[in-house]
Design an enzyme around this catalytic site. Structure first.
Site, PDB file in Angstrom:
ATOM      1  CB  SER A 189      -0.074   6.986   6.959  1.00 50.07           C
ATOM      2  OG  SER A 189       0.520   6.089   7.874  1.00 50.07           O
ATOM      3  CB  SER A 219       0.749   4.039   4.588  1.00 52.00           C
ATOM      4  OG  SER A 219       1.657   3.025   4.942  1.00 52.00           O
ATOM      5  CB  SER A 231      -0.936   0.000   1.218  1.00 49.26           C
ATOM      6  OG  SER A 231      -0.189   0.101   2.417  1.00 49.26           O
ATOM      7  CE  LYS A 259       1.693   2.658   9.148  1.00 41.63           C
ATOM      8  NZ  LYS A 259       0.920   3.107   7.964  1.00 41.63           N
TER       9      LYS A 259
END
Length: 304
Positions: free
Chosen positions: A269, A110, A108, A165
Site C-alpha cells: 500500500s 491495498s 486495487s 485508506k
C-alpha cells in the site's frame, strides 16, 4: 488506492447538466409554455373567425378537431421535453451523491482483506460534515474522522483522484510503525495472529492479523521479506519534518487539521508513509458498506 466512481468522476459535469436542464425546465414553465399558449389561442381564434365567416356566407364549414390542433400547438419541442424529463432525475442523483451517499469501485488490493478488487462500496458523505459539491468546502460541522475508520479522500498529490485508506492517526497523535506493529501515543496496538491469507491475484500467502485500533478490530496483512517501509520511495511532502524514517521504523506526529492514513494490506500500500498527511479539506466521506461484487456476491455487507 485510486478509487473509481461507479458513475464516473463527473461531479462537475453532473452539476452543469443539472443547471442547464433546470434552466430549460424553469424557462418552459414561466416563458415557453406561456408563449405556446398565446400562439395556440391566436391560431384557434383565427380558425373560429374563419369558420364564422364561412357560416355567415352560407358556405360549408370543414369539421375541425380543435382539441387535436390545440394539443399539437401546445406540445413541447423535443429538446424541452427531454430536458424537463431529465432535470428531476439529474437533480436527485446530484443531491444524493453530493450530500448523502456516493458509490465507488475498488480497483486495487491495498485495502485487502477488508476490501477486495471489484467491491462496489457506498460512502457516507455527511458523517464528517456537510460539504459544498464540486469545491468540497465544509459548511456544516457534523463529526470528525476517528482512528479505525475507512475513509475516502482526495489524493493530496492529485486532487482529481479519490483514494481509500484506514485512519491511523488523528490530529495530535504520535504514530510509530515499527517491525510492522503500530504504537499510538506510546500505547502499543493489540494484535491477534490468524491463519495465513491466500492472495487472490497470486499464489502467495500473507501473514494475517487482527489489529485492534482504538476499539476497531480489523484484519491486516504482512508480506514476508518486505520491509515495513521502503525508505527510498518516500516522497517530499508537506510537514515531512514531523516524521522520522528508517528501514523498519516509521514515526510521525500528525499536525492539526490532518490525518495519517494506511492501507490494510500494509506491505502493498502506498499511503501516508510515502506521500504524507491528508488535510481535512481533502475528505470525501466514510466508507461503510459493500453493496455488490459481481465476482463474489457474498461480499455484500458492512465494512469494518
Amino acid at each position: 488506492m485510486n478509487l473509481q466512481l461507479i458513475l464516473g468522476n463527473f461531479a462537475l459535469i453532473l452539476f452543469v447538466a443539472m443547471v442547464v436542464t433546470g434552466i430549460i425546465w424553469f424557462l418552459d414553465i414561466f416563458y415557453f409554455a406561456k408563449q405556446r399558449r398565446i400562439a395556440a389561442d391566436k391560431a384557434l381564434a383565427a380558425i373560429d373567425d374563419r369558420s364564422a365567416k364561412l357560416t355567415a356566407e352560407g358556405l360549408k364549414v370543414d369539421t375541425i378537431d380543435r382539441a387535436t390542433i390545440e394539443a399539437a400547438l401546445l406540445r413541447q419541442p423535443t429538446w424541452i421535453e427531454y430536458s424537463g424529463s431529465f432535470f428531476p432525475v439529474i437533480a436527485l442523483v446530484f443531491v444524493l451523491r453530493s450530500f448523502l451517499y456516493e458509490p465507488f469501485k475498488i480497483p486495487s488490493s491495498s485495502m485487502v482483506p477488508t476490501l477486495l478488487v471489484g467491491d462496489l462500496i457506498l460512502v457516507n458523505k455527511f458523517t464528517y460534515g456537510i460539504r459544498l459539491p464540486v469545491i468540497n468546502k465544509k459548511v456544516i460541522e457534523v463529526g470528525d474522522p476517528q482512528r479505525g475508520d475507512v475513509m475516502v479522500f482526495k489524493y493530496p498529490k492529485d486532487m482529481s483522484q479519490d483514494y481509500i485508506k484506514r485512519v491511523i492517526g488523528v490530529p495530535g497523535d504520535k504514530i510509530v510503525y515499527e517491525n510492522k506493529r503500530l504504537t499510538v501515543n506510546g500505547k502499543p496496538v493489540a494484535y491477534t495472529q490468524m491463519d495465513d491469507y491466500l492472495d487472490d491475484e497470486r499464489p502467495i500467502y500473507h501473514k494475517q492479523l487482527v489489529e485492534n485500533l482504538a476499539g476497531v478490530p480489523h484484519r491486516v496483512l504482512n508480506t514476508e521479506n518486505k520491509p515495513g517501509i521502503e525508505v527510498a520511495s518516500v516522497e517530499n511532502f508537506a510537514r515531512r519534518e514531523l516524521c522520522d524514517f528508517s528501514y523498519e521504523k516509521f514515526s510521525c506526529t500528525v499536525p492539526a487539521g490532518n490525518y495519517l492514513m494506511m492501507g490494510d494490506n500494509r506491505d502493498n500500500s502506498l499511503d501516508s508513509r510515502y506521500w504524507g498527511f491528508v488535510p481535512d479539506k481533502n475528505i470525501v466521506g466514510k466508507a461503510f458498506f459493500v453493496w455488490m461484487n459481481f465476482s463474489n456476491p457474498k461480499r455484500i455487507g458492512g465494512i469494518n
